[in-house]
Design a protein around this motif. Structure first.
Motif, PDB file in Angstrom:
ATOM      1  N   ASP A 131      45.056   0.841   0.803  1.00  4.70           N
ATOM      2  CA  ASP A 131      44.509   1.244  -0.567  1.00  4.70           C
ATOM      3  C   ASP A 131      45.624   0.676  -1.567  1.00  4.70           C
ATOM      4  O   ASP A 131      46.503   0.068  -1.226  1.00  4.70           O
ATOM      5  CB  ASP A 131      44.140   2.608  -0.571  1.00  4.70           C
ATOM      6  CG  ASP A 131      45.586   3.418  -0.287  1.00  4.70           C
ATOM      7  OD1 ASP A 131      46.732   3.090  -0.389  1.00  4.70           O
ATOM      8  OD2 ASP A 131      45.578   4.722  -0.153  1.00  4.70           O
ATOM      9  N   TYR A 132      45.575   1.096  -2.854  1.00  3.22           N
ATOM     10  CA  TYR A 132      46.296   0.685  -3.778  1.00  3.22           C
ATOM     11  C   TYR A 132      47.805   0.928  -3.474  1.00  3.22           C
ATOM     12  O   TYR A 132      48.644   0.171  -3.676  1.00  3.22           O
ATOM     13  CB  TYR A 132      46.017   1.187  -5.249  1.00  3.22           C
ATOM     14  CG  TYR A 132      46.959   0.943  -6.300  1.00  3.22           C
ATOM     15  CD1 TYR A 132      46.844  -0.204  -7.047  1.00  3.22           C
ATOM     16  CD2 TYR A 132      47.998   1.931  -6.552  1.00  3.22           C
ATOM     17  CE1 TYR A 132      47.917  -0.282  -8.091  1.00  3.22           C
ATOM     18  CE2 TYR A 132      49.015   1.814  -7.472  1.00  3.22           C
ATOM     19  CZ  TYR A 132      48.942   0.551  -8.280  1.00  3.22           C
ATOM     20  OH  TYR A 132      49.897   0.396  -9.221  1.00  3.22           O
ATOM     21  N   PHE A 133      48.136   2.178  -3.124  1.00  5.04           N
ATOM     22  CA  PHE A 133      49.191   2.509  -2.734  1.00  5.04           C
ATOM     23  C   PHE A 133      49.991   1.726  -1.664  1.00  5.04           C
ATOM     24  O   PHE A 133      51.272   1.443  -1.709  1.00  5.04           O
ATOM     25  CB  PHE A 133      49.581   3.961  -2.667  1.00  5.04           C
ATOM     26  CG  PHE A 133      49.478   4.902  -3.840  1.00  5.04           C
ATOM     27  CD1 PHE A 133      50.512   5.083  -4.676  1.00  5.04           C
ATOM     28  CD2 PHE A 133      48.446   5.451  -4.253  1.00  5.04           C
ATOM     29  CE1 PHE A 133      50.639   5.790  -5.803  1.00  5.04           C
ATOM     30  CE2 PHE A 133      48.187   6.032  -5.573  1.00  5.04           C
ATOM     31  CZ  PHE A 133      49.269   6.160  -6.418  1.00  5.04           C
ATOM     32  N   SER A 134      49.329   1.712  -0.688  1.00  4.81           N
ATOM     33  CA  SER A 134      49.889   0.983   0.799  1.00  4.81           C
ATOM     34  C   SER A 134      50.080  -0.508   0.289  1.00  4.81           C
ATOM     35  O   SER A 134      51.171  -0.951   0.760  1.00  4.81           O
ATOM     36  CB  SER A 134      48.901   1.118   1.833  1.00  4.81           C
ATOM     37  OG  SER A 134      47.919   0.359   1.651  1.00  4.81           O
ATOM     38  N   SER A 165      39.782  -3.558   5.793  1.00  5.30           N
ATOM     39  CA  SER A 165      41.238  -3.120   5.786  1.00  5.30           C
ATOM     40  C   SER A 165      41.224  -1.666   5.502  1.00  5.30           C
ATOM     41  O   SER A 165      40.293  -1.086   4.924  1.00  5.30           O
ATOM     42  CB  SER A 165      41.669  -4.014   4.732  1.00  5.30           C
ATOM     43  OG  SER A 165      43.170  -3.356   4.371  1.00  5.30           O
ATOM     44  N   ASN A 166      42.201  -0.829   6.184  1.00  5.77           N
ATOM     45  CA  ASN A 166      42.429   0.433   5.963  1.00  5.77           C
ATOM     46  C   ASN A 166      43.483   0.494   4.890  1.00  5.77           C
ATOM     47  O   ASN A 166      43.816   1.394   4.384  1.00  5.77           O
ATOM     48  CB  ASN A 166      43.121   0.926   7.084  1.00  5.77           C
ATOM     49  CG  ASN A 166      42.325   1.043   8.178  1.00  5.77           C
ATOM     50  OD1 ASN A 166      40.932   1.237   7.994  1.00  5.77           O
ATOM     51  ND2 ASN A 166      42.481   0.768   9.351  1.00  5.77           N
ATOM     52  N   PRO A 183      34.328  -6.364  -0.999  1.00  2.00           N
ATOM     53  CA  PRO A 183      35.617  -6.481  -0.311  1.00  2.00           C
ATOM     54  C   PRO A 183      35.781  -8.175   0.165  1.00  2.00           C
ATOM     55  O   PRO A 183      35.122  -8.520   0.806  1.00  2.00           O
ATOM     56  CB  PRO A 183      35.598  -5.596   0.787  1.00  2.00           C
ATOM     57  CG  PRO A 183      34.485  -4.770   0.430  1.00  2.00           C
ATOM     58  CD  PRO A 183      33.435  -5.543  -0.465  1.00  2.00           C
ATOM     59  N   GLY A 184      37.071  -8.429  -0.200  1.00  2.00           N
ATOM     60  CA  GLY A 184      37.290  -9.833   0.364  1.00  2.00           C
ATOM     61  C   GLY A 184      37.097 -10.800  -0.490  1.00  2.00           C
ATOM     62  O   GLY A 184      37.292 -12.110  -0.503  1.00  2.00           O
TER      63      GLY A 184
END
Length: 310
Positions: A291-294, A288-289, A67-68
Motif C-alpha cells: 500500500d502507500y506506506f509500504s 500486490s499486498n 492495478p498495474g
C-alpha cells in the motif's frame, strides 16, 4: 414513420435499449449503494487509498485505473464515464488525466474534488542547461502524494467533502483523516531522519515524478524524461543527463514499476551506475499486498542505499 409489424419491432428494441441503459446506471459500482454507503470515484491509486482511509465503512470507492496500469493517459470506457456521472463524489487531480477531466466536466463538476486545488502545484521541470523546454517538460507537477505533508492536506479536504455529503458521519471522517495524518507525520519524520546525512544528494530518475519528495527532503532530482513517462527523451537530453551523472558521482539511475526500464538501464550502463526501482506510487502492481506506506518505506530504504546515507 414506421408502421405495422416494423413499428412493433422498433418499439420493442427501443424498450430493451432503455431498460439496459437504466440497468447500467443503477448497477454502477460508484453510485450510492443500497446499503447507504457513499459511492465515490477516485481517479487513481493514491486518491483511492486516501478516500478509503478517510471514508472507512461508510464509503464505497471505485478506482478508474486498473492495478498495474500507468494512469497518466488513461482512457475511460463508457461504463467508467457513467460511474463518474453517477457517483456521489469524484476525487481527481485536474490536468493529470485528460479523459477524467472531460468526464468530470460532462457530468460531475458540481460533485468533484480537485485535489490540485488543495495546495498549489509546482512547475514540473527545471533544465540542467539553458534552452527552451520541450512540450513534455512544460506544466505543473501532479505528484503531490510523494510529499506526505501534502497528502495530509488532501486527506483533510476529502474528509470535508465526505462530511458535506454525509453530515451524520462527518465527525468520523474528520477523525479518520486525523489518524491518517498522524501516520503521515510519522512517515515524514522517518524520511527527514533517514535522508538527513547522505554523501550524495542527487537522484537521477527516469520520469519527472519526484520533485515534491526531493524538495521536502533536500535532494536534487534530475529526470531523464518530463512529466509524461512514456515520452522518449531526446539524444541531447540523454547526453546532458549522462554528463551530469558522471560529473556528480551518481551511482544509481532510478526507473519505475509501470513503465519500461530500458532507457534508464541503458543510461546506467553508459555511466557505470546501477539501475534500481524508485516507485512514484501512481498505481500498485497487480496481485500486490503493498500500500502507500509500504511502498514509501521501500523507497526510503532504496534512497538511503543509493545515496550512501548514515
Amino acid at each position: 414513420m414506421y408502421s405495422g409489424p416494423l413499428r412493433a419491432v422498433v418499439t420493442a428494441l427501443l424498450a430493451v435499449g432503455v431498460a439496459a441503459a437504466a440497468t447500467g446506471c443503477s448497477s454502477s459500482d460508484s453510485s450510492a449503494a443500497a446499503d447507504g454507503k457513499l459511492g465515490v470515484v477516485a481517479a487513481f491509486y493514491p486518491l483511492q487509498y486516501v478516500t478509503q482511509q478517510v471514508g472507512g465503512d461508510h464509503v464505497s470507492v471505485t478506482n478508474l485505473v486498473e492495478p498495474g496500469t500507468e494512469p497518466h493517459d488513461v482512457e475511460l470506457s463508457p461504463k467508467q464515464v457513467a460511474q463518474v456521472t453517477d457517483a456521489d463524489a469524484v476525487v481527481y487531480l485536474r490536468e493529470f488525466q485528460p479523459a477524467v477531466d472531460d468526464a468530470v466536466d460532462s457530468g460531475a463538476k458540481n460533485k468533484s474534488l480537485d485535489v490540485a486545488g488543495v495546495a498549489p502545484l509546482s512547475d514540473g521541470y527545471v533544465p540542467l542547461e539553458e534552452g527552451e523546454l520541450h512540450e513534455d517538460e512544460k506544466g505543473k507537477d501532479p505528484h503531490v502524494w510523494l510529499d506526505p505533508t501534502r497528502l495530509a492536506g488532501i486527506a483533510d479536504a476529502v474528509a470535508k467533502k465526505l462530511g458535506d455529503l454525509d453530515p451524520d458521519h462527518a465527525a468520523e471522517y474528520t477523525a479518520n483523516a486525523k489518524a491518517l495524518n498522524t501516520k503521515l507525520g510519522t512517515l515524514d519524520a522517518e524520511y527527514k531522519s533517514g535522508l538527513a546525512s547522505c554523501k550524495q544528494k542527487t537522484i537521477v530518475v527516469s520520469h519527472n515524478a519526484f520533485g515534491y519528495l526531493a524538495a521536502r527532503y533536500g535532494l536534487t532530482q534530475v529526470p531523464i524524461t518530463g512529466l509524461t513517462p512514456e515520452e522518449e527523451p531526446s539524444a541531447a537530453r540523454l547526453a546532458e543527463v549522462a554528463k551530469y551523472a558522471k560529473e556528480n558521482g551518481v551511482t544509481v539511475i532510478f526507473f519505475e514499476t509501470l513503465v519500461s526500464p530500458k532507457i534508464a538501464q541503458a543510461l546506467a550502463s553508459e555511466v557505470g551506475a546501477k539501475a534500481e526501482v524508485l516507485d512514484p506510487i501512481e498505481g500498485i502492481a497487480k496481485e500486490s499486498n503493498d500500500d502507500y506506506f509500504s511502498v514509501m518505506r521501500t523507497n526510503l530504504t532504496t534512497l538511503r542505499g543509493a545515496l550512501s546515507c548514515q
